[in-house]
Design a protein around this motif. Sequence first.
Motif, short mmCIF file in Angstrom:
data_model
loop_
_atom_site.label_atom_id
_atom_site.label_comp_id
_atom_site.label_asym_id
_atom_site.label_seq_id
_atom_site.Cartn_x
_atom_site.Cartn_y
_atom_site.Cartn_z
N ALA A 127 62.62 -69.67 78.24
CA ALA A 127 63.10 -70.90 77.61
C ALA A 127 63.66 -71.85 78.66
N SER A 128 63.30 -73.12 78.55
CA SER A 128 63.84 -74.17 79.41
C SER A 128 64.58 -75.16 78.53
N SER A 129 65.85 -75.38 78.81
CA SER A 129 66.66 -76.27 77.99
C SER A 129 66.59 -77.69 78.51
N VAL A 130 66.61 -78.63 77.59
CA VAL A 130 66.62 -80.06 77.90
C VAL A 130 67.77 -80.66 77.11
N GLN A 131 68.64 -81.40 77.78
CA GLN A 131 69.68 -82.15 77.10
C GLN A 131 69.48 -83.60 77.46
N GLY A 132 69.54 -84.47 76.48
CA GLY A 132 69.29 -85.86 76.80
C GLY A 132 69.91 -86.80 75.80
N ALA A 133 69.77 -88.07 76.13
CA ALA A 133 70.27 -89.13 75.26
C ALA A 133 69.07 -89.85 74.66
N LEU A 134 69.21 -90.25 73.42
CA LEU A 134 68.16 -91.03 72.76
C LEU A 134 68.34 -92.47 73.19
N THR A 135 67.73 -92.81 74.32
CA THR A 135 67.95 -94.13 74.91
C THR A 135 66.74 -95.04 74.80
N HIS A 136 65.55 -94.50 74.61
CA HIS A 136 64.35 -95.32 74.50
C HIS A 136 64.18 -95.74 73.05
N THR A 137 65.03 -96.69 72.62
CA THR A 137 65.09 -97.06 71.21
C THR A 137 64.68 -98.51 70.98
N THR A 138 64.15 -98.76 69.79
CA THR A 138 63.87 -100.12 69.34
C THR A 138 64.34 -100.22 67.89
N GLN A 139 64.85 -101.39 67.52
CA GLN A 139 65.41 -101.54 66.18
C GLN A 139 64.28 -101.66 65.15
N LEU A 140 64.39 -100.86 64.08
CA LEU A 140 63.40 -100.89 63.00
C LEU A 140 63.74 -101.96 61.98
N GLY A 141 64.98 -102.27 61.86
CA GLY A 141 65.43 -103.22 60.85
C GLY A 141 66.70 -102.68 60.23
N GLY A 142 67.64 -103.54 59.99
CA GLY A 142 68.92 -103.09 59.44
C GLY A 142 69.66 -102.26 60.46
N VAL A 143 70.05 -101.04 60.07
CA VAL A 143 70.84 -100.19 60.97
C VAL A 143 70.03 -99.02 61.53
N ASP A 144 68.74 -98.97 61.25
CA ASP A 144 67.90 -97.86 61.72
C ASP A 144 67.18 -98.23 63.01
N TRP A 145 67.07 -97.24 63.88
CA TRP A 145 66.43 -97.42 65.17
C TRP A 145 65.35 -96.37 65.36
N ARG A 146 64.31 -96.69 66.11
CA ARG A 146 63.22 -95.77 66.44
C ARG A 146 63.41 -95.30 67.88
N PHE A 147 63.14 -94.01 68.14
CA PHE A 147 63.20 -93.52 69.52
C PHE A 147 61.88 -92.88 69.93
N ASP A 148 61.60 -92.93 71.23
CA ASP A 148 60.43 -92.30 71.83
C ASP A 148 60.86 -91.82 73.21
N GLU A 149 61.26 -90.55 73.29
CA GLU A 149 61.80 -89.99 74.53
C GLU A 149 60.70 -89.27 75.31
N PRO A 150 60.32 -89.80 76.50
CA PRO A 150 59.21 -89.22 77.26
C PRO A 150 59.68 -88.17 78.29
N TYR A 151 58.94 -87.08 78.37
CA TYR A 151 59.18 -86.02 79.36
C TYR A 151 57.86 -85.63 80.00
N LEU A 152 57.95 -85.12 81.21
CA LEU A 152 56.79 -84.68 81.98
C LEU A 152 57.04 -83.25 82.42
N PHE A 153 56.06 -82.36 82.28
CA PHE A 153 56.23 -80.99 82.75
C PHE A 153 54.89 -80.44 83.22
N THR A 154 54.95 -79.37 84.01
CA THR A 154 53.76 -78.74 84.58
C THR A 154 53.73 -77.26 84.22
#
Length: 178
Positions: A34-61
């Motif tokens: 197991a490899s742990s990942v801890q991160g922040a949801l920072t790649h966000t765009t506003q959907l409307g109102g108070v909701d936001w969309r996130f798309d968090e990208p990672y790269l691994f081999t």
Amino acid sequence: MKFSYVKAVAAACLSLAVFAADASVDLGVLPDGASSVQGALTHTTQLGGVDWRFDEPYLFTLTQASNVAGTFVPTDARALLAGVSISRADVAYPAVVGFPVPHHDVSPIPTSDGFSFDLGTLSAGTYNLHYIGSIVNASTGHFNATLTVTSVPEPATWAVMALGLAGVAAVSRRRTHA
């Protein structure tokens, strides 16, 4: 003339900053286990109102064919994981407008504290992994994720094991007839 030169330099710096912000986090080579990942949801765009969309990208081999599964647990926001997308990062695809990069989308399974997903068996190579979802009543948040890698034996390994078992069976049979 100077003013447009300053604008050009500022635009170039801004575009580099935007490119750097969208870069994937490189997890490196994932070993068995197991490899742990801890991160922040920072790649966000506003959907409307108070909701936001996130798309968090990672790269691994991966260095060999492996089964890959994982979990996604939001820690301080009401994050809903809508999907996990995986694509090869080390394969060149034609740069044709409208030609999508081949990818595989996986629907996460809700658990008591988050979400789980199974990416199946992946061959050796480098991959892009995206956690995609939405955050309710917040523009950012944090999460813990785990990727579990289990190596799949190569066909040659199975062949050697089968020959070893055949050898043990032959010796055992020979002893019972003697």
